[in-house]
Design a protein around this motif. Sequence first.
Motif, mmCIF file in Angstrom:
data_model
loop_
_atom_site.group_PDB
_atom_site.id
_atom_site.type_symbol
_atom_site.label_atom_id
_atom_site.label_comp_id
_atom_site.label_asym_id
_atom_site.label_seq_id
_atom_site.Cartn_x
_atom_site.Cartn_y
_atom_site.Cartn_z
ATOM 1 N N SER A 145 0.985 -1.146 0.096
ATOM 2 C CA SER A 145 -0.016 0.168 -0.028
ATOM 3 C C SER A 145 0.943 1.294 -0.065
ATOM 4 O O SER A 145 2.002 1.190 0.275
ATOM 5 N N ASN A 146 0.378 2.418 -0.199
ATOM 6 C CA ASN A 146 0.945 3.598 -0.160
ATOM 7 C C ASN A 146 0.762 4.242 0.986
ATOM 8 O O ASN A 146 0.980 5.601 1.217
ATOM 9 N N ILE A 147 0.584 3.550 2.069
ATOM 10 C CA ILE A 147 0.017 4.075 3.424
ATOM 11 C C ILE A 147 1.271 3.691 4.333
ATOM 12 O O ILE A 147 1.928 2.931 4.436
ATOM 13 N N ASP A 148 1.809 4.658 5.028
ATOM 14 C CA ASP A 148 2.748 4.518 6.110
ATOM 15 C C ASP A 148 2.125 3.863 7.527
ATOM 16 O O ASP A 148 1.027 4.229 7.882
ATOM 17 N N LEU A 149 2.925 2.822 7.947
ATOM 18 C CA LEU A 149 2.480 2.206 9.021
ATOM 19 C C LEU A 149 3.504 2.330 10.389
ATOM 20 O O LEU A 149 4.771 1.959 9.911
ATOM 21 N N ARG A 150 3.030 2.485 11.341
ATOM 22 C CA ARG A 150 4.011 2.522 12.552
ATOM 23 C C ARG A 150 3.407 1.506 13.454
ATOM 24 O O ARG A 150 2.362 1.720 14.013
ATOM 25 N N LEU A 151 4.657 0.400 13.747
ATOM 26 C CA LEU A 151 4.118 -0.489 14.755
ATOM 27 C C LEU A 151 4.797 -0.508 16.093
ATOM 28 O O LEU A 151 6.071 -0.366 15.854
ATOM 29 N N SER A 152 4.037 -0.164 17.106
ATOM 30 C CA SER A 152 4.604 -0.161 18.440
ATOM 31 C C SER A 152 4.436 -1.380 19.304
ATOM 32 O O SER A 152 2.952 -1.858 19.707
ATOM 33 N N ILE A 153 5.225 -2.274 19.703
ATOM 34 C CA ILE A 153 4.981 -3.381 20.797
ATOM 35 C C ILE A 153 5.634 -3.085 21.977
ATOM 36 O O ILE A 153 6.999 -2.860 22.133
ATOM 37 N N ILE A 154 4.718 -2.666 22.969
ATOM 38 C CA ILE A 154 5.479 -2.462 24.404
ATOM 39 C C ILE A 154 5.994 -3.656 24.823
ATOM 40 O O ILE A 154 5.760 -4.898 24.791
ATOM 41 N N GLU A 155 7.299 -3.277 25.485
ATOM 42 C CA GLU A 155 8.305 -4.395 25.915
ATOM 43 C C GLU A 155 7.312 -5.178 26.999
ATOM 44 O O GLU A 155 6.314 -4.750 27.712
ATOM 45 N N ASP A 156 7.742 -6.561 27.045
ATOM 46 C CA ASP A 156 6.721 -7.493 27.780
ATOM 47 C C ASP A 156 5.354 -7.579 27.461
ATOM 48 O O ASP A 156 4.584 -8.108 28.351
ATOM 49 N N SER A 157 5.427 -7.466 26.211
ATOM 50 C CA SER A 157 3.710 -7.501 25.573
ATOM 51 C C SER A 157 3.730 -9.168 25.301
ATOM 52 O O SER A 157 3.605 -9.649 24.368
ATOM 53 N N ASP A 158 3.735 -10.020 26.253
ATOM 54 C CA ASP A 158 3.477 -11.319 26.185
ATOM 55 C C ASP A 158 2.341 -11.847 25.731
ATOM 56 O O ASP A 158 1.166 -11.578 26.227
ATOM 57 N N ALA A 159 2.377 -12.733 24.350
ATOM 58 C CA ALA A 159 1.022 -13.246 24.270
ATOM 59 C C ALA A 159 1.013 -14.709 24.110
ATOM 60 O O ALA A 159 0.373 -15.204 23.250
ATOM 61 N N SER A 160 2.067 -15.441 24.778
ATOM 62 C CA SER A 160 2.001 -16.885 24.788
ATOM 63 C C SER A 160 1.063 -17.453 25.290
ATOM 64 O O SER A 160 1.037 -18.777 25.268
ATOM 65 N N PHE A 161 0.062 -16.872 25.994
ATOM 66 C CA PHE A 161 -1.117 -17.286 26.431
ATOM 67 C C PHE A 161 -2.157 -17.696 25.290
ATOM 68 O O PHE A 161 -3.218 -18.565 25.542
ATOM 69 N N LEU A 162 -1.841 -17.187 24.137
ATOM 70 C CA LEU A 162 -2.903 -17.408 23.098
ATOM 71 C C LEU A 162 -2.633 -18.699 22.382
ATOM 72 O O LEU A 162 -1.422 -19.264 22.319
ATOM 73 N N ASP A 163 -3.603 -19.575 22.017
ATOM 74 C CA ASP A 163 -3.496 -20.881 21.303
ATOM 75 C C ASP A 163 -3.746 -20.547 19.961
ATOM 76 O O ASP A 163 -3.865 -19.501 19.432
ATOM 77 N N LYS A 164 -3.314 -21.577 18.946
ATOM 78 C CA LYS A 164 -3.220 -21.354 17.760
ATOM 79 C C LYS A 164 -4.510 -20.724 16.934
ATOM 80 O O LYS A 164 -4.583 -19.981 16.233
#
Length: 274
Positions: A145-164
């Motif tokens: 796309s021609n759209i700028d994207l800024r991704l911010s992932i805060i430290e310790d953003s644990d997502a390991s509790f999610l299943d498939k």
Amino acid sequence: MQEPTQNIAEMEKIIQSYTTIFLVFDIVFFAMIFAGVILLIHFIKSKKNLQDSNEYLLYTIKGQEEERERIARELHDTVAQNIRYCKALCENDSPSKNNSKITEILSKSLAEVRAMSYNLSPPDIAKNDFIACIKNLCQEFQENSNIDLRLSIIEDSDASFLDKSEILNLYRIIQESFTNIQKHSKAKEVVVLIRRENGAEEKGLYIFISDDGIGFEEQIIQDGKSTSPKSEKHFGLIGMQKRAKLIQATVQINSAKGEGTQISIFKPVNAKVM
């Protein structure tokens, strides 16, 4: 004197028996009303669940058809065209002169097939790596796309509790958000923030997606409902709600015409998948 006393005793017995009958009748009557109310509540819930299921089924079927059309179109417009061009080059009087060109086209076609394959079934989902999935999805969006994207992932953003299943549905919700932004928003910038709970917030994963696009007239879409008389235009947004419900997550979409759109997604830690 004995006869009136006997008559009074008999009347008391009759009154007592009628009182008992009416008491039993009242108990049975109220029990029947209570049971009727319970059955009515269950019926209404079942009807609503059936309606929700039918709506989600329609959304799923529509989504599948649109995905088939998209893949067919991409295969025809890219891979098939490239292969036809390679075939024409090979049938040339001097095909050896075109080797470098043929190699370039085939490499491009291979990359396109790999991109389509990844989009259909991201390999990072099988690894239960949600963060990697979203990073790749954001990179793909930025590239296509021609759209700028800024991704911010805060430290310790644990997502390991999610299943498939939870990862896949969250991935599709975010993917649908990006699709809507690219198709309809006319945005110049998108910001994605991923973090865990802060302070007294409920434990879970928080995802925020906002764009600076044109927005739309509805102020809010929540719980799979739209107040617009033209709600079919927001079928994809409602579908996101349905996906969220499957994994006991929530999606809130706020928008105002000319003021962009903000999407908030929350997946609690302890919620059980339906």
